[in-house]
Design an enzyme around this catalytic site. Structure first.
Site, PDB file in Angstrom:
ATOM      1  CD  GLU A 448      -2.802  -0.888  -0.190  1.00  0.00           C
ATOM      2  OE1 GLU A 448      -2.881   0.198  -0.797  1.00  0.00           O
ATOM      3  OE2 GLU A 448      -3.250  -1.944  -0.639  1.00  0.00           O
TER       4      GLU A 448
HETATM    5  C1  LIG Z   1       2.671  -9.723  -0.395  1.00  0.00           C
HETATM    6  C2  LIG Z   1       2.459  -8.545  -1.287  1.00  0.00           C
HETATM    7  C3  LIG Z   1       1.185  -8.205  -1.680  1.00  0.00           C
HETATM    8  C4  LIG Z   1       0.983  -7.112  -2.520  1.00  0.00           C
HETATM    9  N1  LIG Z   1      -0.293  -6.814  -2.956  1.00  0.00           N
HETATM   10  C5  LIG Z   1      -0.467  -5.886  -3.930  1.00  0.00           C
HETATM   11  C6  LIG Z   1      -1.743  -5.703  -4.548  1.00  0.00           C
HETATM   12  O1  LIG Z   1      -2.740  -6.324  -4.166  1.00  0.00           O
HETATM   13  N2  LIG Z   1      -1.836  -4.818  -5.562  1.00  0.00           N
HETATM   14  C7  LIG Z   1      -0.768  -4.114  -6.010  1.00  0.00           C
HETATM   15  O2  LIG Z   1      -0.917  -3.336  -6.940  1.00  0.00           O
HETATM   16  N3  LIG Z   1       0.456  -4.249  -5.443  1.00  0.00           N
HETATM   17  C8  LIG Z   1       0.624  -5.127  -4.418  1.00  0.00           C
HETATM   18  N4  LIG Z   1       1.861  -5.298  -3.842  1.00  0.00           N
HETATM   19  C9  LIG Z   1       2.971  -4.491  -4.306  1.00  0.00           C
HETATM   20  C10 LIG Z   1       3.447  -3.487  -3.265  1.00  0.00           C
HETATM   21  O3  LIG Z   1       2.524  -2.455  -3.119  1.00  0.00           O
HETATM   22  C11 LIG Z   1       4.839  -3.018  -3.758  1.00  0.00           C
HETATM   23  O4  LIG Z   1       5.716  -4.094  -3.476  1.00  0.00           O
HETATM   24  C12 LIG Z   1       5.279  -1.750  -3.100  1.00  0.00           C
HETATM   25  O5  LIG Z   1       4.499  -0.683  -3.563  1.00  0.00           O
HETATM   26  C13 LIG Z   1       6.753  -1.426  -3.396  1.00  0.00           C
HETATM   27  O6  LIG Z   1       7.083  -1.586  -4.740  1.00  0.00           O
HETATM   28  P1  LIG Z   1       8.354  -2.497  -5.126  1.00  0.00           P
HETATM   29  O7  LIG Z   1       8.200  -3.800  -4.428  1.00  0.00           O
HETATM   30  O8  LIG Z   1       8.480  -2.524  -6.597  1.00  0.00           O
HETATM   31  O9  LIG Z   1       9.583  -1.772  -4.475  1.00  0.00           O
HETATM   32  P2  LIG Z   1      10.407  -0.532  -5.077  1.00  0.00           P
HETATM   33  O10 LIG Z   1       9.463   0.478  -5.593  1.00  0.00           O
HETATM   34  O11 LIG Z   1      11.451  -1.060  -5.980  1.00  0.00           O
HETATM   35  O12 LIG Z   1      11.078   0.041  -3.759  1.00  0.00           O
HETATM   36  C14 LIG Z   1      12.218  -0.554  -3.119  1.00  0.00           C
HETATM   37  C15 LIG Z   1      12.686   0.372  -1.990  1.00  0.00           C
HETATM   38  O13 LIG Z   1      13.054   1.632  -2.552  1.00  0.00           O
HETATM   39  C16 LIG Z   1      12.314   2.691  -1.964  1.00  0.00           C
HETATM   40  N5  LIG Z   1      12.024   3.677  -2.997  1.00  0.00           N
HETATM   41  C17 LIG Z   1      11.388   3.497  -4.172  1.00  0.00           C
HETATM   42  N6  LIG Z   1      11.338   4.648  -4.854  1.00  0.00           N
HETATM   43  C18 LIG Z   1      11.950   5.579  -4.102  1.00  0.00           C
HETATM   44  C19 LIG Z   1      12.209   6.976  -4.245  1.00  0.00           C
HETATM   45  N7  LIG Z   1      11.793   7.658  -5.306  1.00  0.00           N
HETATM   46  N8  LIG Z   1      12.867   7.623  -3.250  1.00  0.00           N
HETATM   47  C20 LIG Z   1      13.275   6.951  -2.155  1.00  0.00           C
HETATM   48  N9  LIG Z   1      13.066   5.638  -1.962  1.00  0.00           N
HETATM   49  C21 LIG Z   1      12.397   4.964  -2.919  1.00  0.00           C
HETATM   50  C22 LIG Z   1      11.055   2.048  -1.404  1.00  0.00           C
HETATM   51  O14 LIG Z   1      10.516   2.800  -0.336  1.00  0.00           O
HETATM   52  C23 LIG Z   1      11.608   0.688  -0.959  1.00  0.00           C
HETATM   53  O15 LIG Z   1      12.203   0.811   0.297  1.00  0.00           O
HETATM   54  C24 LIG Z   1       2.077  -6.345  -2.956  1.00  0.00           C
HETATM   55  C25 LIG Z   1       3.370  -6.690  -2.534  1.00  0.00           C
HETATM   56  C26 LIG Z   1       3.573  -7.777  -1.729  1.00  0.00           C
HETATM   57  C27 LIG Z   1       4.966  -8.125  -1.327  1.00  0.00           C
END
Ligand SMILES: Cc1cc2nc3c(=O)[nH]c(=O)nc-3n(C[C@H](O)[C@H](O)[C@H](O)COP(=O)(O)OP(=O)(O)OC[C@H]3O[C@@H](n4cnc5c(N)ncnc54)[C@H](O)[C@@H]3O)c2cc1C
Length: 608
Positions: A448
């Site tokens: 989220e």
């Molecule tokens: C079990 C599970 C269920 C999920 N369910 C859903 C769902 O139902 N629907 C859905 O759409 N998604 C879902 N997600 C996705 C989830 O919302 C994302 O994993 C989350 O938004 C982070 O994206 P990412 O994993 O690609 O991490 P990234 O975006 O790659 O981030 C990695 C790290 O970098 C940091 N970061 C990223 N960008 C920046 C920036 N510009 N400046 C500083 N720091 C930054 C983040 O805070 C994080 O610490 C789910 C994920 C999991 C693991």
């Protein structure tokens, strides 16, 4: 059997009957014919019974058997289906703030029902939690015919709902999504093509149909988040008479093998591989400027889910606390430091165990106060007859939402760690309940919108929303509370500390502002997480102290020999512990921000 469902509603009842003004809420037209304060216990007891007898017995199945994927289909553990059905039959399933049904339950009450059920089996509760958010979006943005088609079955739990933002290449930055939507000959109906990842409840066997809310870019719309639109994409197409048609070309490509919440299916979904996936556009077609309404609409669901995440975190934290408390009351180990030759004593006799119990208790009560107050504001913002009050409450919800989501989900990781510590080595063993809770709860700081995203929402948007006036009102509520009670005898030391912390907090804000005025923009993301924590702590300190005042007055009336005196003494202790042991962290944050330490930014990437 690792699950040990220990839950009691004493704090909830205190909040509803002695702290929040539920009489006022129940006097509103929406609720007055359906709810009274006397009904609260009935609902809480019903939720507890369901949690204990129906959901908790299935929790181990989720953790051990997991959701499974085979032949393109997802199955949940066999015991899940009957338990899901019983919650739906009890009418305690999906609820949304935007629900327009007579007799809808106030969310400020429903959120404690959710906490009770989620503590029993979080992985299962997630399924209908998402359904609620999806239904809320359809309620708010869809044409009447689609509301009629989808809402009754979503709210009854016959259909499930999901949210589809994430893709393999687009996580935090949703603007990079590649999923596309192409117009068809039927207005409002689009062909959808793309792959979504990490979709919670994206496929499973407990419902007839799954209604996906999918973010996609209509062919020709602008790049970035502003060009995105939102679509209803059912797994099976629903005909105008409500009957289910054939497959809508939504394929499940697999599910994730996760650290926790293993009974909840996290799916990779492929839309339109055979060119046969249709989606219903919500709202308007992008105009000449190429702007879509999708992100704004999806925020409706995301904000509901963010608060839902805070409830899950609270449920995990509370269950771990209750278990570690029970363990500390039973396990005999060591002797008192003051009586080294005396008898062996229970863990709860040791100073460090008491510190960890108080830490958990006070943080959990702080988070519960923050979350329930926020849900109370949601109900006011929807149902108060006073327009000014509705507007004010809505602003408070907007400010508090990132606090609830990020503070509760960061703190659960810490409180559960303390629960494990109380168990000693047994806490690391899967036969004991706290190990699973630790695995389950980590997701809350990630999904989220990661907690960094929440902190930027607070610092970058909510502080400045409405030229900063709503946030000023939010702050003034705390300073007024301190002013009004500065002569209080019982909590003199605590009001002194809260006042000091408020000044430190105001200095943090002033420092941040001057960095931004000087063009030092990276200072904002560098400090935003710590500022969010400071914001939550000052607010929680205020809320817990206001509860402490109520508890002290009640205790004065009842006397120390009353059967309930221990509860009120516990509330007073929580307020004092939180203010003296936790709130001073704000002073440390002030020091760091004032120093303007940039060492993390100045170091070259090679030096890490
Ligand atoms: C079990 C599970 C269920 C999920 N369910 C859903 C769902 O139902 N629907 C859905 O759409 N998604 C879902 N997600 C996705 C989830 O919302 C994302 O994993 C989350 O938004 C982070 O994206 P990412 O994993 O690609 O991490 P990234 O975006 O790659 O981030 C990695 C790290 O970098 C940091 N970061 C990223 N960008 C920046 C920036 N510009 N400046 C500083 N720091 C930054 C983040 O805070 C994080 O610490 C789910 C994920 C999991 C693991």
């Amino acid at each position: 059997m690792a699950t040990n469902y220990l839950f009691n509603h004493r704090d909830h009842k205190f909040i509803y009957k002695e702290w929040l003004n539920m009489e006022k809420l129940f006097s509103f037209d929406t609720y007055k014919d359906y709810y009274t304060v006397d009904d609260i216990d009935t609902y809480l007891n019903l939720a507890f019974k369901l949690g204990k007898d129906v959901l908790a017995p299935t929790n181990d199945d989720g953790d051990k058997l997991h959701a499974q994927f085979a032949d393109g289909k997802v199955t949940t553990p066999p015991s899940f289906k009957a338990a899901y059905q019983k919650v739906m039959e009890a009418g305690l399933g999906p609820q949304s703030a935007d629900r327009e049904t007579e007799g809808k339950m106030p969310l400020s009450l429903h959120c404690s029902i959710s906490e009770t059920l989620l503590a029993a089996n979080m992985a299962l509760g997630i399924y209908w939690g998402l359904t609620a958010g999806a239904a809320g979006v359809i309620q708010k943005f869809a044409d009447q015919k689609y509301k009629d088609l989808f809402l009754p079955k979503l709210f009854s739990g016959e259909f499930g709902g999901t949210m589809n933002l994430t893709e393999p290449g687009a996580g935090s930055d949703v603007g990079d999504i590649l999923t596309k939507a192409y117009p068809t000959d039927t207005p409002g109906i689009y062909k959808i093509k793309g792959t979504k990842q990490f979709i919670t409840a994206g496929d499973h066997d407990m419902v007839e149909n799954i209604v996906h809310l999918v973010l996609a870019r209509i062919d020709g719309a602008r790049e970035g988040t502003s060009g995105i639109s939102l679509f209803i994409v059912p797994k099976y197409w629903v005909s105008e008479d409500g009957s289910l048609g054939g497959s809508n070309d939504v394929q499940t490509a697999g599910i994730e093998n996760k650290l926790g919440a293993k009974g909840s299916a996290t799916c990779v979904l492929v839309y339109g591989e055979n060119d046969g996936c249709r989606g219903i556009l919500l709202g308007d077609v992008p105009g000449e400027d190429g702007r879509g309404q999708g992100m704004k609409q999806m925020f409706n669901m995301m904000n509901e889910e963010r608060l839902g995440v805070s409830i899950m975190a609270l449920a995990n934290a509370y269950l771990a606390y209750q278990n570690s408390l029970q363990y500390a009351q039973e396990r005999v180990q060591g002797r008192l430091i003051t009586k080294p030759k005396g008898p062996r004593v229970k863990l709860i006799e040791h100073e460090d165990i008491r510190r960890m119990l108080m830490y958990q208790k006070s943080v959990i009560e702080a988070c519960r106060a923050l979350i329930l107050k926020t849900y109370y504001y949601i109900d006011l913002s929807h149902d108060s007859p006073d327009e000014e009050e509705r507007r004010f409450a809505d602003m408070m919800v907007q400010i508090n939402t990132p606090l609830c989501k990020a503070y509760a989900s960061d703190m659960v990781w810490k409180t559960v760690a303390e629960a494990i510590q109380i168990y000693g080595g047994y806490g690391f063993i899967e036969e004991y309940p706290v190990a699973q809770i630790a695995r389950d709860c980590k997701i809350h700081s990630l999904w989220e919108g990661t907690n960094y995203i929440q902190s930027m929402d607070l610092v970058g948007r909510k502080f400045m929303m409405g030229q900063g006036k709503p946030f000023l009102k939010w702050l003034n509520e705390i300073s007024r509370f301190i002013e009004e009670n500065q002569d209080n005898q019982e909590f003199g030391k605590e009001f002194g500390m809260l006042s000091k912390a408020l000044s430190a907090y105001q200095n943090i804000l002033a420092n941040l502002q001057s960095y931004l005025q000087d063009g030092k923009i990276p200072m904002m993301p560098l400090y935003s997480t710590r500022i969010l924590h400071a914001t939550a702590m000052i607010y929680c300190g205020y809320l817990l102290l206001s509860q402490g005042l109520v508890a002290a007055a009640q205790l004065e009336q009842l006397g120390p020999d009353h059967y309930d005196a221990a509860f009120y003494q516990g509330k007073i202790a929580s307020a004092k512990f939180y203010i003296i042991n936790i709130v001073p962290e704000i002073l440390a944050t002030q020091f760091v921000v004032e120093q303007g330490d940039c060492s993390a930014l100045e170091l070259s990437a090679d030096s890490f």
